[in-house]
Design an enzyme around this catalytic site. Structure first.
Site, PDB file in Angstrom:
ATOM      1  N   CYS A  72     -50.699  35.847 -21.313  1.00 60.39           N
ATOM      2  CA  CYS A  72     -49.280  36.224 -21.375  1.00 60.39           C
ATOM      3  C   CYS A  72     -48.771  36.130 -22.812  1.00 60.39           C
ATOM      4  CB  CYS A  72     -48.475  35.328 -20.443  1.00 60.39           C
ATOM      5  SG  CYS A  72     -46.691  35.425 -20.666  1.00 60.39           S
ATOM      6  N   CYS A 105     -45.506  34.189 -23.371  1.00 60.08           N
ATOM      7  CA  CYS A 105     -45.736  32.755 -23.223  1.00 60.08           C
ATOM      8  C   CYS A 105     -46.133  32.127 -24.559  1.00 60.08           C
ATOM      9  CB  CYS A 105     -46.840  32.488 -22.198  1.00 60.08           C
ATOM     10  SG  CYS A 105     -46.467  33.063 -20.523  1.00 60.08           S
TER      11      CYS A 105
END
Length: 289
Positions: free
Chosen positions: A41, A44
């Site tokens: 991700c 993230c």
């Protein structure tokens, strides 16, 4: 293998094995910010370092629990994660607030400021106790903030939540519907949407006493059980409300196009108690599958 360097004492990896002790029980004394992330991700990777920086800056005023959703799929399911990164604040054993997406540091600081005080020395003995903000004061504050900064869409989500807390469901729905796409999927917006759905189902519904009387007369009055479950949820008795939906699911699973299952899923999105939600998710799964 841990992803947290030993130099970060207020950051730790949360797993199913340590979640109850290190997150739920620990949050009774210190708030725990749960960061649900994954290695693949990209947002993230932007958000994670900001959260870790703030955890160090707050110096123990909150702890940061890192949850790798790929490795800890049960925890991800328990929180009802739909996108990552998702961040939730657990305090006093319950989910208090949260957000989805990689928000800028300034907005995260504002989020934390609503719930966490930075670690400092002992408060003065004559310090005035903190006064909880009333619903009307919150609405006035947010309306003034929006007037000053009309382009800050996240304030409009805060306003929608405050309207719901004040019992103003129609204005809350209007603010929710007007949110931009990136905020419409925020964890708090999703929760509010479920709360409004439940509240709308009680428009014109009988009182709790009438619903109980109907069930006493006919134990298989599914509509009465359904509405009783919603009333119990809205009035704060979550477990009793969920029990009504489970009873319908167990005895008349397909009633009204599977409404009991839909009610359970909507209810899970509105309940703060992560342990209770996890327990009832398991009970629902045992009936559905």
């Amino acid at each position: 293998m841990s992803t947290v360097p030993p130099s970060q004492p207020h950051v730790f990896d949360a797993t199913v094995a340590n979640f109850e002790t290190e997150v739920l029980k620990a949050s009774l004394t210190t708030p725990v910010l749960v960061d649900l992330w994954a290695e693949w991700c990209e947002p993230c990777k932007t958000l994670g370092p900001i959260l870790e920086k703030l955890a160090a800056e707050y110096n123990g005023a909150f702890r940061l629990a890192k949850v790798d959703v790929e490795a800890e799929q049960q925890l991800a399911a328990m929180f009802g994660v739909r996108s990552i990164p998702t961040v939730v604040l657990v305090k006093d054993g319950q989910v208090l607030d949260g957000f989805a997406g990689a928000m800028p540091e300034g907005q995260i600081r504002e989020f934390l400021a609503r719930h966490v005080q930075p670690a400092a020395g002992e408060p003065a003995e004559d310090a005035a106790p903190e006064v909880e903000e009333s619903a009307e004061d919150a609405l006035n504050r947010l309306q003034q903030a929006i007037a000053a900064e009309p382009d800050r869409a996240e304030l409009k989500l805060d306003l929608a939540l405050a309207l719901m807390r004040a019992g103003k469901t129609e204005p809350a729905q209007a603010e929710l519907d007007a949110l931009p796409a990136n905020l419409a999927t925020d964890a708090r917006a999703v929760r509010l949407r479920s709360q409004l759905e439940l509240a709308r189902s009680l428009e014109g519904a009988p009182s709790m006493a009438e619903l109980r009387a109907r069930i006493d007369t006919n134990d298989a009055d599914w509509e009465a059980r359904d509405l009783l479950g919603v009333r119990l949820l809205v009035e704060g008795d979550a477990a009793a409300g969920l029990d009504q939906f489970l009873d319908i699911l167990k005895r008349q699973r397909d009633w009204n196009d599977g409404r009991a299952k839909k009610r359970l899923l909507a209810a899970f999105a509105t309940i703060d108690d992560a342990v209770l939600v996890s327990q009832y998710r398991r009970r629902m799964s045992s009936l559905v599958f």
